[in-house]
Write an enzyme that holds these catalytic residues in place. Structure first.
Site, short mmCIF file in Angstrom:
data_model
loop_
_atom_site.label_atom_id
_atom_site.label_comp_id
_atom_site.label_asym_id
_atom_site.label_seq_id
_atom_site.Cartn_x
_atom_site.Cartn_y
_atom_site.Cartn_z
N GLN A 78 -26.96 28.31 25.16
CA GLN A 78 -27.11 29.04 26.42
C GLN A 78 -28.32 29.98 26.33
O GLN A 78 -28.18 31.17 26.12
CB GLN A 78 -25.83 29.85 26.68
CG GLN A 78 -25.73 30.44 28.05
CD GLN A 78 -25.39 29.41 29.09
OE1 GLN A 78 -24.47 28.64 28.93
NE2 GLN A 78 -26.14 29.40 30.17
N PHE A 79 -29.51 29.41 26.49
CA PHE A 79 -30.72 30.23 26.39
C PHE A 79 -30.78 31.30 27.46
O PHE A 79 -31.45 32.32 27.31
CB PHE A 79 -31.98 29.35 26.42
CG PHE A 79 -32.31 28.77 27.76
CD1 PHE A 79 -33.16 29.42 28.64
CD2 PHE A 79 -31.76 27.54 28.15
CE1 PHE A 79 -33.47 28.88 29.88
CE2 PHE A 79 -32.07 27.00 29.38
CZ PHE A 79 -32.91 27.66 30.25
N THR A 80 -30.04 31.12 28.55
CA THR A 80 -30.08 32.09 29.64
C THR A 80 -29.45 33.43 29.25
O THR A 80 -29.61 34.41 29.97
CB THR A 80 -29.39 31.54 30.90
OG1 THR A 80 -28.04 31.22 30.61
CG2 THR A 80 -30.12 30.31 31.43
#
Length: 144
Positions: A78-80
């Site tokens: 989950q790079f966000t």
């Protein structure tokens, strides 16, 4: 590293309409990797996640960890979690690039497996649909 850990009754991740990973009772872990993160941090975060005592004991108190309830983990990259939200359109330059993030994502999962847990996962960088039946709901934000 950052993780959003949700206690779930069940969870699954689908890619192109096919189930890639699924668990019953346990944790859905949304895992973000930053550009300065290290393997030691991945190991420390795995210790924290696997040791969280957020499952109910016989008295209804959050006192049991994942091992005590026979739980599993579903880990989704989950790079966000490293979004820059200083404007209305988030930027993601604060997230680690794949050459660093992928090995640390894999190391985190390996560390959880080494502790004896079943680990299911998504696919790094894929367009995924995540489904969960949250339990509680109990959601914890961890950062190391």
């Amino acid at each position: 590293m950052r993780a959003v850990v949700t206690r779930v009754k069940n969870a699954r991740v689908e890619i192109e309409g096919k189930v890639n990973g699924a668990i019953d009772q346990g944790f859905l872990v949304l895992l973000g990797v930053g550009p300065e993160d290290t393997g030691a941090q991945a190991d420390k975060l795995a210790d924290k996640v696997c040791g969280l005592r957020v499952f109910d004991d016989e008295n209804g108190k959050m006192n049991l960890n994942l091992a005590a309830v026979g739980g599993a983990l579903l880990v989704v990259s989950q790079f966000t979690l490293y979004a820059d939200t200083s404007s209305r359109r988030p930027g993601f330059s604060h997230a680690a690039k794949p050459d660093l993030a992928i090995p640390l994502y894999e190391r985190f999962m390996a560390a959880c497996r080494d502790k004896g847990f079943r680990v299911e996962h998504g696919e790094f960088g894929a367009e995924m649909q995540v489904f969960s039946q949250n339990d509680g709901p109990i959601t914890i934000l961890l950062e190391v």
